[in-house]
Design a protein around this motif. Structure first.
Motif, short mmCIF file in Angstrom:
data_model
loop_
_atom_site.label_atom_id
_atom_site.label_comp_id
_atom_site.label_asym_id
_atom_site.label_seq_id
_atom_site.Cartn_x
_atom_site.Cartn_y
_atom_site.Cartn_z
N ASN A 24 0.70 -1.14 -0.01
CA ASN A 24 -0.01 -0.04 -0.09
C ASN A 24 0.90 1.36 0.04
O ASN A 24 0.54 2.18 -0.64
N TYR A 27 2.15 1.44 -3.47
CA TYR A 27 1.03 1.93 -4.28
C TYR A 27 0.94 3.41 -4.15
O TYR A 27 0.89 4.34 -5.32
N THR A 28 0.83 3.98 -3.06
CA THR A 28 0.24 5.27 -2.87
C THR A 28 1.33 6.32 -3.41
O THR A 28 1.31 7.22 -3.83
N THR A 64 -7.39 -3.08 -3.83
CA THR A 64 -6.82 -2.08 -4.26
C THR A 64 -6.33 -1.98 -5.53
O THR A 64 -6.46 -0.99 -6.17
N GLN A 65 -5.79 -3.10 -5.98
CA GLN A 65 -5.01 -3.07 -7.20
C GLN A 65 -6.33 -3.65 -8.18
O GLN A 65 -6.12 -3.68 -9.40
#
Length: 204
Positions: A24, A27-28, A64-65
């Motif tokens: 995460n 990703y962010t 999320t993905q």
């Protein structure tokens, strides 16, 4: 260096919370960075099939993905269970469990990934045609949106290429079959081999 990568790899893959938190954070950070450049990216975590299927990785990562990405060489149901039907069942199991599109990031028809009874190039081609036909159904339904074949270089047990008499790279038999499915046509019957002397060099 391997000495510095190994502890981090072990840390993030051995503890579920650390793994998801790390993903995460990456990703962010990536989304923010590329957005500042006016770009949109697809950031993905590719995992071993058993990690995805078993639930070891919390479902939030896949949400999320919006993708379940994995490498898989069969036998999840047990040793030697690598028929086309076995694979179809296993792939359907991921979609049923995660309910997001799938990206099969690594597979090859090497020893252990296909039935041991396959001993001739004709049997191998028949298996590959049946395998890709089965996977095409998942593509058509939108469940499987990507597939990577492991290998490609000439002279290996997962080669997709051969070198012709002029020293140029050409697709071998397994490469031609795979290419036909990426193009959308899909070879439907076992072709006649016209040259080559081994699995990585046969062509039609």
């Amino acid at each position: 260096p391997r000495s510095t990568l190994f502890p981090y790899t072990t840390l993030f893959r051995s503890v579920q919370t650390n793994f998801v938190n790390f993903f995460n954070a990456c990703y962010t950070m990536s989304q923010t960075l590329f957005a500042s450049w006016g770009l949109t990216i697809s950031f993905q975590s590719h995992n071993n099939y058993s990690e995805v299927r078993s639930g070891w990785i919390p479902g939030g990562l896949f949400s999320t993905q919006n993708l379940a990405a994995f490498d898989y060489y069969g036998q999840y149901q047990g040793g030697g269970l690598n028929s086309v039907t076995n694979y179809a069942t296993d792939i359907a199991g991921v979609y049923s469990a995660k309910n997001v599109p799938m990206f099969w990031s690594e597979w090859g028809d090497l020893s252990g990934a296909i039935p041991a009874s396959i001993t001739t190039i004709q049997q191998r081609m028949a298996y590959l045609i049946s395998f890709y036909q089965s996977m095409s159904a998942f593509v058509a339904s939108g469940q499987l949106i990507g597939f990577n074949y492991w290998g490609g270089w000439e002279g290996q047990d997962t080669s997709l290429l051969r070198i012709d008499g002029n020293g140029n790279f050409q697709l071998n038999a397994r490469g031609e079959i795979l290419a036909s499915y990426f193009k959308g046509s899909g070879i439907q019957s076992v072709p006649t081999i016209i040259g080559g002397s081994s699995d990585e060099r046969y062509y039609f």
